[in-house]
Design a protein around this motif. Structure first.
Motif, PDB file in Angstrom:
ATOM      1  N   LYS A   1      20.493  53.587  42.694  1.00 49.96           N
ATOM      2  CA  LYS A   1      19.120  53.563  42.179  1.00 49.96           C
ATOM      3  C   LYS A   1      19.099  53.303  40.675  1.00 49.96           C
ATOM      4  O   LYS A   1      18.271  52.533  40.170  1.00 49.96           O
ATOM      5  N   ASN A   2      20.020  53.941  39.952  1.00 49.71           N
ATOM      6  CA  ASN A   2      20.071  53.751  38.497  1.00 49.71           C
ATOM      7  C   ASN A   2      20.440  52.317  38.128  1.00 49.71           C
ATOM      8  O   ASN A   2      19.863  51.726  37.206  1.00 49.71           O
TER       9      ASN A   2
ATOM     10  N   ALA B   1      16.887  46.477  49.280  1.00 50.67           N
ATOM     11  CA  ALA B   1      15.438  46.281  49.194  1.00 50.67           C
ATOM     12  C   ALA B   1      14.753  47.567  48.739  1.00 50.67           C
ATOM     13  O   ALA B   1      13.845  47.545  47.901  1.00 50.67           O
ATOM     14  N   ASN B   2      15.202  48.683  49.273  1.00 49.89           N
ATOM     15  CA  ASN B   2      14.617  49.967  48.897  1.00 49.89           C
ATOM     16  C   ASN B   2      14.903  50.294  47.433  1.00 49.89           C
ATOM     17  O   ASN B   2      14.013  50.736  46.695  1.00 49.89           O
ATOM     18  N   ALA B   3      16.148  50.059  46.994  1.00 51.54           N
ATOM     19  CA  ALA B   3      16.531  50.386  45.619  1.00 51.54           C
ATOM     20  C   ALA B   3      15.808  49.505  44.604  1.00 51.54           C
ATOM     21  O   ALA B   3      15.411  49.972  43.530  1.00 51.54           O
ATOM     22  N   LEU B   4      15.632  48.228  44.942  1.00 53.42           N
ATOM     23  CA  LEU B   4      14.991  47.280  44.025  1.00 53.42           C
ATOM     24  C   LEU B   4      13.472  47.251  44.178  1.00 53.42           C
ATOM     25  O   LEU B   4      12.787  46.567  43.427  1.00 53.42           O
TER      26      LEU B   4
ATOM     27  N   LEU C   1      26.269  49.103  45.404  1.00 53.48           N
ATOM     28  CA  LEU C   1      26.561  49.218  43.979  1.00 53.48           C
ATOM     29  C   LEU C   1      27.332  47.996  43.490  1.00 53.48           C
ATOM     30  O   LEU C   1      27.061  47.462  42.404  1.00 53.48           O
ATOM     31  N   GLU C   2      28.265  47.525  44.310  1.00 52.24           N
ATOM     32  CA  GLU C   2      29.051  46.349  43.934  1.00 52.24           C
ATOM     33  C   GLU C   2      28.174  45.094  43.897  1.00 52.24           C
ATOM     34  O   GLU C   2      28.317  44.250  43.007  1.00 52.24           O
ATOM     35  N   VAL C   3      27.263  44.962  44.861  1.00 53.17           N
ATOM     36  CA  VAL C   3      26.344  43.815  44.871  1.00 53.17           C
ATOM     37  C   VAL C   3      25.478  43.819  43.615  1.00 53.17           C
ATOM     38  O   VAL C   3      25.289  42.784  42.964  1.00 53.17           O
ATOM     39  N   LEU C   4      24.965  44.979  43.250  1.00 50.26           N
ATOM     40  CA  LEU C   4      24.112  45.080  42.062  1.00 50.26           C
ATOM     41  C   LEU C   4      24.888  44.735  40.789  1.00 50.26           C
ATOM     42  O   LEU C   4      24.343  44.123  39.863  1.00 50.26           O
ATOM     43  N   LYS C   5      26.158  45.110  40.749  1.00 48.39           N
ATOM     44  CA  LYS C   5      26.993  44.752  39.592  1.00 48.39           C
ATOM     45  C   LYS C   5      27.172  43.238  39.501  1.00 48.39           C
ATOM     46  O   LYS C   5      27.145  42.662  38.406  1.00 48.39           O
TER      47      LYS C   5
END
Length: 286
Positions: A74-75, A107-110, A263-267
């Motif tokens: 989330k962060n 989708a939920n996190a973004l 988390l890896e995708v977001l990075k």
């Protein structure tokens, strides 16, 4: 073919912005003519594979709690949202429970909307059975349906889309993915096969009987993988379950969670948005 009805499941979807390409590189139509050497899907023990590739100690890493990982996801999503500017995310790769769960979590996190392109094609055709019949009777018509769905999805923003293999099997569809950020979710074929044997509900979609053996499923998926692999490799970034397990020091691929992958995708998305920002800054006149 319209998919508007699906989007109306969320009343605010009509306010989604029209997108311009995230990147402008062209897709060569000949990219699928490059011979691909089939690779075996029998993997070495994970610990040996990790030590051979990066020298990591697979027994040294302590697993992070799900709560901590969820918070980290989330962060990170909050951190990259301003630079992402509503750009849609397309997840390519073999259909699997990991890919589906990952898409929904992202989708939920973004705070994006989630769609599965294969499900939209099926809905437009009149259901799963009708879509299978269309594919058998008129493969060109089926491919056109896939392209139309992608065309509509790529024209909108704030979406996480689990894209089917049709999205990477033509230069037209690959060009449509350029309107967002594409990430290859690389799940080992044998892991996908095991999951499908356990969850037999997915087998009919592969034209396999519910009683199909693991070897039959693996053979079918391996063939499909080799056909689509060239398209997968054109994605903007790759997140591999096997490589991530090595990085985290996990002995078992099953220990890699959806949160680890998210988390890896977001990075990776963060890296891509930074590169885009640098390129835009470099292109500005003095």
């Amino acid at each position: 073919m319209e998919i508007t009805r699906s989007f109306l499941l969320h009343s605010s979807c009509s306010e989604l912005p029209i997108r311009t390409p995230f990147r402008h590189s062209q897709v060569a139509a000949s990219s699928f003519s490059i011979p691909i050497t089939p690779r075996t899907h029998i993997r070495k023990p994970l610990a040996a594979s990790c030590s051979a590739s990066d020298g990591g100690d697979s027994s040294s890493a302590a697993k992070v709690s799900v709560a901590d990982l969820s918070s980290a996801v989330k962060n990170k999503a909050m951190d990259i949202t301003p630079e992402l500017k509503g750009t849609s995310i397309f997840l390519v790769g073999m259909k699997s429970s990991m890919k589906t769960s990952l898409g929904k979590l992202l989708a939920n996190a973004l705070r994006y909307y989630y769609f599965d392109s294969d499900s939209l094609v099926e809905e437009a055709a009149g259901g799963e059975s009708a879509a299978k019949s269309l594919r058998v009777a008129d493969i060109n018509g089926f491919r056109e349906s896939e392209t139309e769905v992608l065309k509509q999805l790529s024209s909108m923003g704030r979406l996480v889309v689990c894209a089917g293999d049709g999205a990477v099997q033509s230069s037209t569809n690959l060009a449509l993915l350029r309107y967002g950020i594409s990430i290859w979710i690389d799940v080992p074929v044998d892991l996908v096969a095991s999951g499908m044997v356990e969850d037999q509900s997915q087998l009919p979609a592969l034209n396999l009987s519910a009683s199909a053996s693991y070897q039959e499923v693996l053979t079918h998926l391996s063939t499909s993988y080799e056909e689509a692999r060239g398209g997968y490799e054109t994605a903007d970034a790759t997140v591999s379950v096997e490589e991530l397990a090595c990085q985290l020091g996990y002995d078992d691929l099953g220990d890699v969670t959806t949160e680890n992958m998210a988390l890896e995708v977001l990075k990776e998305i963060e890296k891509l948005t930074r590169v885009k920002k640098m390129m835009e800054a470099a292109a500005r006149p003095f």
